[in-house]
Write a protein that holds these residues in place. Structure first.
Motif, PDB file in Angstrom:
ATOM      1  N   ARG A 201       0.845  -1.200   0.000  1.00  0.00           N
ATOM      2  CA  ARG A 201       0.000   0.000   0.000  1.00  0.00           C
ATOM      3  C   ARG A 201       0.874   1.242   0.000  1.00  0.00           C
ATOM      4  N   THR A 202       1.719   1.314  -1.014  1.00  0.00           N
ATOM      5  CA  THR A 202       2.718   2.375  -1.075  1.00  0.00           C
ATOM      6  C   THR A 202       2.082   3.758  -1.111  1.00  0.00           C
ATOM      7  N   PHE A 203       1.019   3.916  -1.876  1.00  0.00           N
ATOM      8  CA  PHE A 203       0.442   5.238  -2.075  1.00  0.00           C
ATOM      9  C   PHE A 203      -0.193   5.790  -0.800  1.00  0.00           C
ATOM     10  N   ASN A 204      -0.515   4.934   0.149  1.00  0.00           N
ATOM     11  CA  ASN A 204      -1.076   5.410   1.413  1.00  0.00           C
ATOM     12  C   ASN A 204      -0.012   5.994   2.335  1.00  0.00           C
ATOM     13  N   VAL A 205       1.227   5.660   2.053  1.00  0.00           N
ATOM     14  CA  VAL A 205       2.309   6.040   2.950  1.00  0.00           C
ATOM     15  C   VAL A 205       3.242   7.054   2.314  1.00  0.00           C
ATOM     16  N   TYR A 206       3.455   6.945   1.024  1.00  0.00           N
ATOM     17  CA  TYR A 206       4.501   7.710   0.365  1.00  0.00           C
ATOM     18  C   TYR A 206       3.975   8.644  -0.720  1.00  0.00           C
ATOM     19  N   ALA A 207       4.673   9.771  -0.849  1.00  0.00           N
ATOM     20  CA  ALA A 207       4.529  10.591  -2.037  1.00  0.00           C
ATOM     21  C   ALA A 207       5.312   9.914  -3.159  1.00  0.00           C
ATOM     22  N   MET A 208       4.957  10.227  -4.392  1.00  0.00           N
ATOM     23  CA  MET A 208       5.595   9.580  -5.537  1.00  0.00           C
ATOM     24  C   MET A 208       6.103  10.626  -6.514  1.00  0.00           C
ATOM     25  N   GLY A 209       7.174  10.283  -7.182  1.00  0.00           N
ATOM     26  CA  GLY A 209       7.712  11.198  -8.167  1.00  0.00           C
ATOM     27  C   GLY A 209       8.262  10.465  -9.377  1.00  0.00           C
ATOM     28  N   TRP A 210       8.362  11.197 -10.467  1.00  0.00           N
ATOM     29  CA  TRP A 210       9.072  10.723 -11.666  1.00  0.00           C
ATOM     30  C   TRP A 210      10.267  11.640 -11.901  1.00  0.00           C
ATOM     31  N   PHE A 211      11.388  11.023 -12.177  1.00  0.00           N
ATOM     32  CA  PHE A 211      12.606  11.730 -12.522  1.00  0.00           C
ATOM     33  C   PHE A 211      13.141  11.138 -13.821  1.00  0.00           C
ATOM     34  N   ARG A 212      14.065  11.841 -14.427  1.00  0.00           N
ATOM     35  CA  ARG A 212      14.701  11.308 -15.638  1.00  0.00           C
ATOM     36  C   ARG A 212      16.174  11.700 -15.650  1.00  0.00           C
ATOM     37  N   GLN A 213      16.940  10.888 -16.359  1.00  0.00           N
ATOM     38  CA  GLN A 213      18.373  11.140 -16.447  1.00  0.00           C
ATOM     39  C   GLN A 213      18.867  10.815 -17.849  1.00  0.00           C
ATOM     40  N   ALA A 214      19.376  11.840 -18.504  1.00  0.00           N
ATOM     41  CA  ALA A 214      19.968  11.679 -19.835  1.00  0.00           C
ATOM     42  C   ALA A 214      21.467  11.407 -19.673  1.00  0.00           C
ATOM     43  N   PRO A 215      22.081  10.798 -20.676  1.00  0.00           N
ATOM     44  CA  PRO A 215      23.522  10.488 -20.581  1.00  0.00           C
ATOM     45  C   PRO A 215      24.348  11.740 -20.307  1.00  0.00           C
ATOM     46  N   GLY A 216      25.213  11.641 -19.315  1.00  0.00           N
ATOM     47  CA  GLY A 216      26.093  12.744 -18.988  1.00  0.00           C
ATOM     48  C   GLY A 216      25.451  13.870 -18.212  1.00  0.00           C
TER      49      GLY A 216
ATOM     50  N   ASP B  92      13.326  15.000 -24.506  1.00  0.00           N
ATOM     51  CA  ASP B  92      12.733  14.158 -23.465  1.00  0.00           C
ATOM     52  C   ASP B  92      13.438  12.805 -23.364  1.00  0.00           C
ATOM     53  N   THR B  93      14.342  12.531 -24.263  1.00  0.00           N
ATOM     54  CA  THR B  93      15.071  11.270 -24.253  1.00  0.00           C
ATOM     55  C   THR B  93      15.881  11.126 -22.966  1.00  0.00           C
ATOM     56  N   ALA B  94      15.651  10.032 -22.256  1.00  0.00           N
ATOM     57  CA  ALA B  94      16.310   9.798 -20.969  1.00  0.00           C
ATOM     58  C   ALA B  94      15.848   8.452 -20.418  1.00  0.00           C
ATOM     59  N   VAL B  95      16.500   8.037 -19.353  1.00  0.00           N
ATOM     60  CA  VAL B  95      15.978   6.942 -18.535  1.00  0.00           C
ATOM     61  C   VAL B  95      15.047   7.567 -17.503  1.00  0.00           C
ATOM     62  N   TYR B  96      13.854   7.034 -17.412  1.00  0.00           N
ATOM     63  CA  TYR B  96      12.846   7.567 -16.499  1.00  0.00           C
ATOM     64  C   TYR B  96      12.715   6.656 -15.282  1.00  0.00           C
ATOM     65  N   TYR B  97      12.725   7.291 -14.112  1.00  0.00           N
ATOM     66  CA  TYR B  97      12.652   6.565 -12.856  1.00  0.00           C
ATOM     67  C   TYR B  97      11.447   7.019 -12.051  1.00  0.00           C
ATOM     68  N   CYS B  98      10.779   6.091 -11.399  1.00  0.00           N
ATOM     69  CA  CYS B  98       9.807   6.488 -10.395  1.00  0.00           C
ATOM     70  C   CYS B  98      10.439   6.326  -9.018  1.00  0.00           C
ATOM     71  N   ALA B  99       9.937   7.089  -8.069  1.00  0.00           N
ATOM     72  CA  ALA B  99      10.519   7.111  -6.740  1.00  0.00           C
ATOM     73  C   ALA B  99       9.435   7.321  -5.702  1.00  0.00           C
ATOM     74  N   ALA B 100       9.697   6.837  -4.486  1.00  0.00           N
ATOM     75  CA  ALA B 100       8.766   6.985  -3.371  1.00  0.00           C
ATOM     76  C   ALA B 100       9.496   7.610  -2.197  1.00  0.00           C
ATOM     77  N   GLY B 101       8.826   8.544  -1.533  1.00  0.00           N
ATOM     78  CA  GLY B 101       9.412   9.197  -0.373  1.00  0.00           C
ATOM     79  C   GLY B 101       8.350   9.833   0.488  1.00  0.00           C
ATOM     80  N   LEU B 102       8.750  10.368   1.615  1.00  0.00           N
ATOM     81  CA  LEU B 102       7.784  10.950   2.534  1.00  0.00           C
ATOM     82  C   LEU B 102       7.311  12.323   2.078  1.00  0.00           C
ATOM     83  N   LEU B 103       8.081  12.966   1.200  1.00  0.00           N
ATOM     84  CA  LEU B 103       7.709  14.281   0.695  1.00  0.00           C
ATOM     85  C   LEU B 103       7.653  14.266  -0.824  1.00  0.00           C
ATOM     86  N   ALA B 104       6.718  15.029  -1.382  1.00  0.00           N
ATOM     87  CA  ALA B 104       6.634  15.181  -2.841  1.00  0.00           C
ATOM     88  C   ALA B 104       7.644  16.233  -3.260  1.00  0.00           C
ATOM     89  N   ALA B 105       8.919  15.849  -3.194  1.00  0.00           N
ATOM     90  CA  ALA B 105      10.004  16.793  -3.417  1.00  0.00           C
ATOM     91  C   ALA B 105      10.338  16.917  -4.896  1.00  0.00           C
TER      92      ALA B 105
END
Length: 122
Positions: free
Chosen positions: A27-42, A90-103
């Motif tokens: 039940r991740t969404f009940n506990v954590y904020a979620m985010g998407w990040f991305r990282q391009a080469p370099g 927009d080309t990149a590796v996209y990551y989702c993340a969970a944390g206590l704050l929607a930072a």
């Protein structure tokens, strides 16, 4: 322990669309904020969008505002990122993340998926 698994990446032409998924354990969404990040080469990992635990607060990076949409399916424990009008930058590796704050920076997030590659051709 939270496990996050992204999927849905691929190769698309500029102007096209993709939908990324992030399957979360428990039940991740009940506990954590979620985010998407991305990282391009370099480049450093870059904030894309975050949603608060309640779902009532969503923050988008200026570069994706109006083109990307984050939403959750709580019943499926899955976070989505709908990406429209894609651009080569927009080309990149996209990551989702969970944390206590929607930072808007990576450090406050405690859990990360393995990433999914998005490539946008011109």
């Amino acid at each position: 322990q939270v496990q996050l698994v992204e999927s849905g990446g691929g190769l698309v032409q500029a102007g096209g669309s993709l939908r990324l998924s992030c399957a979360a354990s428990g039940r991740t969404f009940n506990v954590y904020a979620m985010g998407w990040f991305r990282q391009a080469p370099g480049k450093e990992r870059e904030f894309v969008v975050a949603v608060s635990r309640s779902g009532g607060s969503i923050v988008y990076a200026e570069s994706v505002k109006g083109r990307f949409t984050i939403y959750r399916d709580i019943g499926k424990n899955t976070l989505y990122l709908q990406m429209n009008s894609l651009k080569p930058e927009d080309t990149a590796v996209y990551y989702c993340a969970a944390g206590l704050l929607a930072a808007t920076t990576p450090n406050p997030y405690d859990y990360w998926g393995q990433g999914t590659q998005v490539t946008v051709s011109s």
